[in-house]
Design a protein around this motif. Structure first.
Motif: not given
Length: 441
Positions: A157-168, A193-200
């Motif tokens: 889980t991250v807050d930014f979009p990727s090739n895999y998913a759009t949002d959290a 697996a939330p990536h890190a406190p600075y990305t979630v």
């Protein structure tokens, strides 16, 4: 009256057996008896010969038999980015090189192929279980199953979009769907697996915490890896990341905190009080100049510690024998005490400590009756390992992954005489070269 002989699948006789449980025990000339993928007995070789008849009998006269190693933190698919951008600080490495490369190339096929490559490397090095965190978790799970390795699949889980998913929300929905599809696979488990406190964000951490409590999954995230991370957190939130997580209720026995390089005494106490586990990644921390985690202090407070390789992009090896040696040596230097973390303690980190963090310690992590037969044999028949006064000392300070001779996962052999079984090494190398030609800047 003659005792009847029981027919079993496998008997492994070894010069030394290090069961990890009980602590600091070394058994000589013993045998492990395996049936239906599980350990059913651990006893002297003479007794085993009297009581059991095996379909397969393995004699390891110059070997140490130990539990399969548990890699508590990696991003397996990033093996395809090995050496892409070396000798850079973490945030430059991520923002200028790794994240752009991932944006261009990461796909289901990338993750599947990269994870296959990583699984082969890990099995060859005695790793029988790995805890993953990456995009397209279904592709990683399929690769692990094809390789016959045990895996804890991270639902990233991250807050930014990727090739895999759009949002959290999309990340979590897709991850939970993968878990539902593969819940009955005996070699798979799952982590949030939330990536890190600075990305979630706090909202999304709250969702992760609720899910973790509802479906009883560990939470696996990067934490206190760099000084910049701490400074940015103080500027943005007014507190350091561990305090922020504490206020959100995320510190618990479910938490696997990766790196934890920069901790003060209060933060160590918080991790201990809440029963958190730490994934110690010494090679990656050194390579990215992040620092040295205070594992002596963490261990003294009773914090459960496992070892992780991190990714092959930031290490550049998925090699827990290297991590054991570094963990022991760095602890001695940092504490100023040669006895700070001994060889048995480091081996515990690489096996039962990792299993405990994943909630798998009832099934793996030690050579115990009733547990899965996830086993690793190391040959001591090498001039670089002679003489051998203490096999556990050798495992930590002298052995390399090239000395791994046999590996079993759930009683099924995956490495025999140092060679992968049922995995085409030549084909994997060709596959990696194809990806290299696509990715090369």
């Amino acid at each position: 009256m003659t005792t009847p002989v029981l027919r079993v699948d496998l008997v492994i006789e070894a010069r030394w057996i290090v069961p990890v449980e009980p602590a600091e025990m070394v058994l000589e000339n013993h045998a492990v008896v395996v049936n239906d993928g599980r350990i059913i007995d651990l006893l002297p070789q003479n007794d085993a010969a009297t009581l059991y008849s095996a379909r397969c009998h393995k004699r390891l006269d110059q070997h140490v038999l130990l539990p399969g190693l548990v890699n508590l933190h990696t991003h397996a698919a990033m093996s395809l980015l090995r050496g892409l951008a070396d000798d850079l600080p973490l945030m430059d490495w991520l923002q200028q090189h790794v994240w752009p490369a991932e944006a261009r190339h990461v796909s289901e096929q990338f993750v599947h192929d990269g994870t296959l490559l990583a699984c082969a490397e890990m099995l060859r090095g005695g790793i029988t279980c790995f805890n993953d965190m990456y995009f397209f978790p279904r592709a990683a799970a399929d690769a692990a199953l094809a390789s016959g390795i045990r895996a804890a699949i991270g639902l990233i889980t991250v807050d930014f979009p990727s090739n895999y998913a759009t949002d959290a929300d999309d990340y979590l929905a897709k991850g939970l769907a993968v878990r539902d599809q593969l819940l009955d696979e005996p070699l798979l488990s799952f982590c949030l697996a939330p990536h890190a406190p600075y990305t979630v964000s706090e909202r999304n951490f709250a969702r992760v915490l609720t899910l973790a409590e509802q479906i009883e999954l560990p939470i696996h995230l990067h934490l206190h890896e760099t000084v910049q991370e701490l400074n940015d957190s103080v500027k943005r939130f007014g507190v350091r990341p561990i305090e922020r997580l504490h206020r959100m209720g995320l510190l618990s026995p479910a938490l696997i905190a990766v790196h934890t390089v920069h901790l003060d005494a209060h933060e160590i106490e918080l991790l201990a009080q809440h029963g958190c586990s730490v994934a110690h990644c010494p090679s990656s921390n050194l390579k990215l100049a992040s620092g040295i985690a205070p594992i002596t202090e963490l261990s003294a407070k009773g914090v459960n510690i496992g070892l992780g390789s991190d990714s092959a992009a930031s290490n550049n090896r998925l090699d827990l024998f290297q991590e054991m040696r570094l963990a022991a040596l760095l602890a001695k230097e940092q504490s100023g005490r040669a006895d700070a973390i001994n060889a048995h303690r480091v081996l515990h980190m690489a096996t039962l400590g990792g299993a405990r963090a994943l909630g798998l310690d009832a099934n793996i992590g030690s050579i115990s009756v009733g547990k899965s037969a996830d086993l690793c044999a190391v040959s001591m028949n090498d001039i670089a390992l002679a003489p051998c006064y203490d096999p556990v000392s050798h495992l930590t300070y002298a052995v390399g992954r090239e000395h791994v001779s046999e590996v079993w996962v759930a009683g099924r052999i995956r490495v025999e005489d140092g060679q992968l079984v049922e995995i085409d090494e030549t084909g994997l190398i060709k596959l990696a070269l194809l990806w290299q030609n696509k990715i090369r800047p």
